[in-house]
Enzyme design. Structure first.
Site, PDB file in Angstrom:
ATOM      1  N   ASP A  75       0.809  -1.228   0.000  1.00 18.23           N
ATOM      2  CA  ASP A  75       0.000   0.000   0.000  1.00 18.23           C
ATOM      3  C   ASP A  75       0.838   1.271   0.000  1.00 18.23           C
ATOM      4  O   ASP A  75       0.425   2.308   0.531  1.00 18.23           O
ATOM      5  CB  ASP A  75      -0.956   0.028   1.212  1.00 18.23           C
ATOM      6  CG  ASP A  75      -1.885  -1.171   1.221  1.00 18.23           C
ATOM      7  OD1 ASP A  75      -2.215  -1.666   0.129  1.00 18.23           O
ATOM      8  OD2 ASP A  75      -2.274  -1.616   2.314  1.00 18.23           O
ATOM      9  N   LYS A 131       1.854   2.174  -5.122  1.00 21.19           N
ATOM     10  CA  LYS A 131       2.378   1.635  -6.393  1.00 21.19           C
ATOM     11  C   LYS A 131       1.420   1.918  -7.542  1.00 21.19           C
ATOM     12  O   LYS A 131       1.833   2.223  -8.655  1.00 21.19           O
ATOM     13  CB  LYS A 131       2.610   0.117  -6.264  1.00 21.19           C
ATOM     14  CG  LYS A 131       3.602  -0.251  -5.163  1.00 21.19           C
ATOM     15  CD  LYS A 131       3.710  -1.747  -4.978  1.00 21.19           C
ATOM     16  CE  LYS A 131       2.475  -2.401  -4.399  1.00 21.19           C
ATOM     17  NZ  LYS A 131       2.172  -2.033  -2.998  1.00 21.19           N
ATOM     18  N   GLY A 151      -4.400  -4.393  -3.816  1.00 16.25           N
ATOM     19  CA  GLY A 151      -5.429  -3.391  -4.082  1.00 16.25           C
ATOM     20  C   GLY A 151      -4.703  -2.120  -4.472  1.00 16.25           C
ATOM     21  O   GLY A 151      -4.107  -1.464  -3.617  1.00 16.25           O
ATOM     22  N   HIS A 152      -4.673  -1.820  -5.747  1.00 18.25           N
ATOM     23  CA  HIS A 152      -3.909  -0.671  -6.246  1.00 18.25           C
ATOM     24  C   HIS A 152      -4.869   0.441  -6.642  1.00 18.25           C
ATOM     25  O   HIS A 152      -5.650   0.296  -7.581  1.00 18.25           O
ATOM     26  CB  HIS A 152      -3.036  -1.091  -7.436  1.00 18.25           C
ATOM     27  CG  HIS A 152      -1.975  -2.078  -7.035  1.00 18.25           C
ATOM     28  ND1 HIS A 152      -1.071  -2.608  -7.919  1.00 18.25           N
ATOM     29  CD2 HIS A 152      -1.671  -2.616  -5.827  1.00 18.25           C
ATOM     30  CE1 HIS A 152      -0.260  -3.423  -7.269  1.00 18.25           C
ATOM     31  NE2 HIS A 152      -0.608  -3.456  -6.005  1.00 18.25           N
ATOM     32  N   GLN A 158       2.126  -6.041  -3.312  1.00 16.81           N
ATOM     33  CA  GLN A 158       2.574  -6.192  -1.916  1.00 16.81           C
ATOM     34  C   GLN A 158       3.846  -5.355  -1.694  1.00 16.81           C
ATOM     35  O   GLN A 158       4.050  -4.375  -2.388  1.00 16.81           O
ATOM     36  CB  GLN A 158       2.816  -7.670  -1.568  1.00 16.81           C
ATOM     37  CG  GLN A 158       1.544  -8.497  -1.427  1.00 16.81           C
ATOM     38  CD  GLN A 158       0.861  -8.836  -2.733  1.00 16.81           C
ATOM     39  OE1 GLN A 158       1.476  -9.380  -3.624  1.00 16.81           O
ATOM     40  NE2 GLN A 158      -0.408  -8.534  -2.845  1.00 16.81           N
ATOM     41  N   THR A 194      -9.581  -5.002   1.735  1.00 16.85           N
ATOM     42  CA  THR A 194     -10.443  -5.534   2.794  1.00 16.85           C
ATOM     43  C   THR A 194     -11.147  -4.438   3.602  1.00 16.85           C
ATOM     44  O   THR A 194     -12.027  -4.744   4.406  1.00 16.85           O
ATOM     45  CB  THR A 194      -9.598  -6.369   3.785  1.00 16.85           C
ATOM     46  OG1 THR A 194      -8.555  -5.526   4.293  1.00 16.85           O
ATOM     47  CG2 THR A 194      -8.984  -7.578   3.103  1.00 16.85           C
TER      48      THR A 194
HETATM   49  P1  GDP Z   1      -0.731   0.340  -3.557  1.00 22.94           P
HETATM   50  O1  GDP Z   1      -1.314  -0.935  -3.103  1.00 22.94           O
HETATM   51  O2  GDP Z   1       0.736   0.412  -3.316  1.00 22.94           O
HETATM   52  O3  GDP Z   1      -1.076   0.674  -4.979  1.00 22.94           O
HETATM   53  O4  GDP Z   1      -1.372   1.488  -2.638  1.00 22.94           O
HETATM   54  P2  GDP Z   1      -2.945   1.621  -2.227  1.00 22.94           P
HETATM   55  O5  GDP Z   1      -3.705   2.039  -3.412  1.00 22.94           O
HETATM   56  O6  GDP Z   1      -3.389   0.402  -1.515  1.00 22.94           O
HETATM   57  O7  GDP Z   1      -2.858   2.752  -1.140  1.00 22.94           O
HETATM   58  C1  GDP Z   1      -2.308   3.996  -1.436  1.00 22.94           C
HETATM   59  C2  GDP Z   1      -3.339   5.086  -1.165  1.00 22.94           C
HETATM   60  O8  GDP Z   1      -2.690   6.330  -1.170  1.00 22.94           O
HETATM   61  C3  GDP Z   1      -4.419   5.195  -2.212  1.00 22.94           C
HETATM   62  O9  GDP Z   1      -5.601   5.588  -1.593  1.00 22.94           O
HETATM   63  C4  GDP Z   1      -3.901   6.306  -3.146  1.00 22.94           C
HETATM   64  O10 GDP Z   1      -4.945   6.974  -3.833  1.00 22.94           O
HETATM   65  C5  GDP Z   1      -3.255   7.192  -2.156  1.00 22.94           C
HETATM   66  N1  GDP Z   1      -2.112   7.977  -2.617  1.00 22.94           N
HETATM   67  C6  GDP Z   1      -1.091   7.637  -3.441  1.00 22.94           C
HETATM   68  N2  GDP Z   1      -0.181   8.608  -3.484  1.00 22.94           N
HETATM   69  C7  GDP Z   1      -0.624   9.593  -2.667  1.00 22.94           C
HETATM   70  C8  GDP Z   1      -0.089  10.856  -2.257  1.00 22.94           C
HETATM   71  O11 GDP Z   1       1.001  11.254  -2.622  1.00 22.94           O
HETATM   72  N3  GDP Z   1      -0.843  11.581  -1.380  1.00 22.94           N
HETATM   73  C9  GDP Z   1      -2.044  11.145  -0.906  1.00 22.94           C
HETATM   74  N4  GDP Z   1      -2.696  11.924  -0.059  1.00 22.94           N
HETATM   75  N5  GDP Z   1      -2.553   9.970  -1.264  1.00 22.94           N
HETATM   76  C10 GDP Z   1      -1.853   9.194  -2.125  1.00 22.94           C
HETATM   77  P1  IMO Z   2      -0.774  -4.165  -2.280  1.00 22.76           P
HETATM   78  O1  IMO Z   2      -0.336  -4.697  -3.616  1.00 22.76           O
HETATM   79  C1  IMO Z   2      -0.927  -4.536   2.063  1.00 22.76           C
HETATM   80  C2  IMO Z   2      -0.861  -8.608   3.714  1.00 22.76           C
HETATM   81  C3  IMO Z   2      -2.134  -9.029   4.419  1.00 22.76           C
HETATM   82  C4  IMO Z   2      -1.538  -9.955   5.472  1.00 22.76           C
HETATM   83  C5  IMO Z   2      -0.422 -10.645   4.720  1.00 22.76           C
HETATM   84  C6  IMO Z   2      -0.794 -12.007   4.158  1.00 22.76           C
HETATM   85  O2  IMO Z   2      -2.078  -3.480  -2.296  1.00 22.76           O
HETATM   86  O3  IMO Z   2       0.314  -3.360  -1.641  1.00 22.76           O
HETATM   87  P2  IMO Z   2      -2.293 -12.724   2.066  1.00 22.76           P
HETATM   88  O4  IMO Z   2      -3.735 -12.485   1.775  1.00 22.76           O
HETATM   89  O5  IMO Z   2      -1.361 -12.181   1.059  1.00 22.76           O
HETATM   90  O6  IMO Z   2      -1.992 -14.167   2.386  1.00 22.76           O
HETATM   91  O7  IMO Z   2      -2.022 -11.928   3.457  1.00 22.76           O
HETATM   92  O8  IMO Z   2      -0.071  -9.792   3.656  1.00 22.76           O
HETATM   93  N1  IMO Z   2      -1.052  -8.112   2.319  1.00 22.76           N
HETATM   94  C7  IMO Z   2      -1.019  -6.815   1.969  1.00 22.76           C
HETATM   95  N2  IMO Z   2      -0.932  -5.705   2.726  1.00 22.76           N
HETATM   96  N3  IMO Z   2      -0.994  -4.437   0.711  1.00 22.76           N
HETATM   97  C8  IMO Z   2      -1.060  -5.541  -0.057  1.00 22.76           C
HETATM   98  O9  IMO Z   2      -1.018  -5.492  -1.398  1.00 22.76           O
HETATM   99  C9  IMO Z   2      -1.125  -6.802   0.570  1.00 22.76           C
HETATM  100  N4  IMO Z   2      -1.217  -8.067   0.115  1.00 22.76           N
HETATM  101  C10 IMO Z   2      -1.157  -8.861   1.190  1.00 22.76           C
HETATM  102  O10 IMO Z   2      -2.800  -7.930   4.991  1.00 22.76           O
HETATM  103  O11 IMO Z   2      -0.963  -9.209   6.500  1.00 22.76           O
HETATM  104 MG    MG Z   3      -2.836  -1.626  -1.826  1.00 26.53          MG
END
Ligand code: GDP
Ligand code: IMO
Ligand code: MG
Length: 427
Positions: free
Chosen positions: A13, A16, A40-41, A223, A300
């Protein structure tokens, strides 16, 4: 020619999705190489806001082909729902290709993910319960069913009959749940196969062709390094290799081809699920970060654990992946803080250490040693050049560069594409 990998450097998270959506503008091929629907991107662009679990974040550009590599575990149900949602938002999904070697998440995988978690009790890992762990277990146990198998209905039936017999023994005798129906699963997966058939192919020739044409290929990591099965905080990890090395085996490509490894780091730290996190803030400050940043899981919806930037962990990730540069995201989340802490070492068993421990029990006992830096207390979300950042924000970025020993090339100050500062050119 250029091949860029975008790799999560913390516990996932990191942002990416945003970074890939931004860089994909120039990419010919965007590739997922590991993980599955546990990812979850979040992408926020002119088409709307999306939480992509399986489709690569390059799907929004009409010239970009997107590929789900062999290293990914695919849930057809999640993928089809995602494709439908994209199509509803008028995103063209015809340039998606899925490796016939990728493994399938089957109904018994999601069920076992839940049952295994429940059986772990207080030692639960906090998985996303999407069946990812059990699917990778079957891959390694040579009990997997692959995406390509969907195209041969008779072959699928015979393979499923063999595998399901073992799974049903496990479900009924160990977990005491009713057996799953061969007929129902076969029927359901034949339907999935009919719908996914146009996307399924041999993906290696596509990558080879892109390399020969000198096209830009972008690896979209899922991840994060600290969730890696080998280098993460075992056993509180995922079941795949999110590190850059996973990209080569997760796609079928030589490490000699890579040009640039971009690590993605949040300006602070979050973790969702169980396991040690030395800089976790359990009080008011952690809650402030969660509220300001809306730190709730994209897959989730669980609240993410929040804390200060951990430079010990980030330095470890930088080494494991050999980052050429870093994208530092969510700097704007720190805009309101009067002072900001950075963890530069750990205190454990009376010693001060600067290495990231390889043992989760030791990491659990580590107390962070903090350095405190002044905050800037003004908004950065509208800034587009490094020199425009308030001096304390510039100092914060420079200090992180020193601590992780890696240049910060991109600074993200908001979730939208344009809310980005390119501090140094990539390549
Ligand atoms: P990922 O799994 O690495 O793609 O990241 P997620 O999407 O799960 O979580 C990143 C969150 O940060 C998302 O809600 C994005 O919209 C948000 N986000 C990404 N870059 C920035 C930033 O520079 N500032 C803020 N405020 N939010 C951001
Ligand atoms: P993105 O790509 C954050 C975490 C789960 C748990 C552990 C194992 O969005 O960054 P799993 O379901 O993979 O067997 O769970 O890994 N986890 C993540 N945490 N971002 C993710 O993906 C994750 N994918 C798995 O919360 O702790
Ligand atoms: Mg994510």
């Amino acid at each position: 020619m250029p091949l860029i990998a975008v790799i999560g450097a913390q516990w996932g998270d990191e942002g990416k999705g945003k970074v890939v959506d931004l860089l994909a503008e120039k990419a010919d091929l965007v590739v997922r190489f590991s993980g599955g629907p546990n990812a979850g991107h979040t992408v926020l662009n002119p088409y709307g806001e999306f939480r992509l679990h399986l489709v690569p974040s390059g799907i929004f550009y009409p010239h970009t082909r997107c590929l789900i590599g062999n290293g990914v575990v695919v849930s057809p149900a999640v993928l089809l729902e995602e494709l439908e949602h994209l199509q509803k938002k008028e995103v063209d999904t015809s340039r998606l290709f899925i490796s016939n070697r990728a493994h399938l998440i089957m109904p018994y995988h999601t069920l076992l993910d839940k049952l295994e978690e429940e059986a772990r009790g207080s030692k639960a890992l906090g998985t996303t319960r999407s069946g990812v762990g059990p699917a990778y277990m079957d891959k390694v146990a040579r009990l997997g069913i692959r995406v390509g198998d969907l195209l041969d209905k008779e072959g699928l039936l015979s393979r499923l009959r063999f595998v399901l017999k073992q799974k049903n023994i496990l479900l009924t005798k160990v977990y005491g749940t009713p057996p799953l129906s061969l007929k129902e699963i076969h029927h359901q997966y034949c339907q999935y196969g009919d719908r996914l058939a146009p996307f399924i192919c041999d993906t290696e020739p596509l990558v080879k062709q892109a390399l020969e044409r000198g096209e830009l290929i972008l690896f979209e990591g899922a991840q994060g390094t600290l969730l890696d099965i080998d280098f993460g905080t075992y056993p509180y990890v995922t079941s795949s290799s999110p590190v850059v090395a996973g990209a080569f085996v997760g796609l079928g490509l030589s490490p000699t081809k890579i040009d640039y490894v971009l690590g993605v780091l949040k300006s602070y730290t979050t973790r969702v699920g169980g396991g040690p996190m030395p800089t976790e803030l359990r009080g008011k400050t952690g809650e402030s970060i969660r509220q300001i940043a809306h730190e709730y899981g994209a897959t989730t919806g669980r609240p993410r654990r929040c804390g200060w930037f951990d430079a010990v962990a980030a330095r470890f990730s930088t080494y494991i992946n050999g980052f050429n540069g870093v994208a530092l995201t969510r700097l704007d989340v720190l805009d309101t803080f009067a002072s900001i802490k950075v963890c530069t070492g750990y205190k454990v068993n009376g010693d001060i250490i600067h290495q990231f421990p390889n043992n989760s029990a030791v990491l659990q006992r580590c107390q962070p040693i903090y350095e405190e830096l002044p905050g800037w207390q003004c908004s950065t979300t509208h800034l587009r050049h490094f020199g425009e950042l308030p001096p304390p924000a510039q100092s914060y970025v420079k200090r992180l560069e020193e601590l992780i020993n890696c240049p910060i090339s991109i600074i993200s100050v908001g979730p939208r594409r344009e809310q980005t500062i390119i501090a140094r050119p990539i390549l």
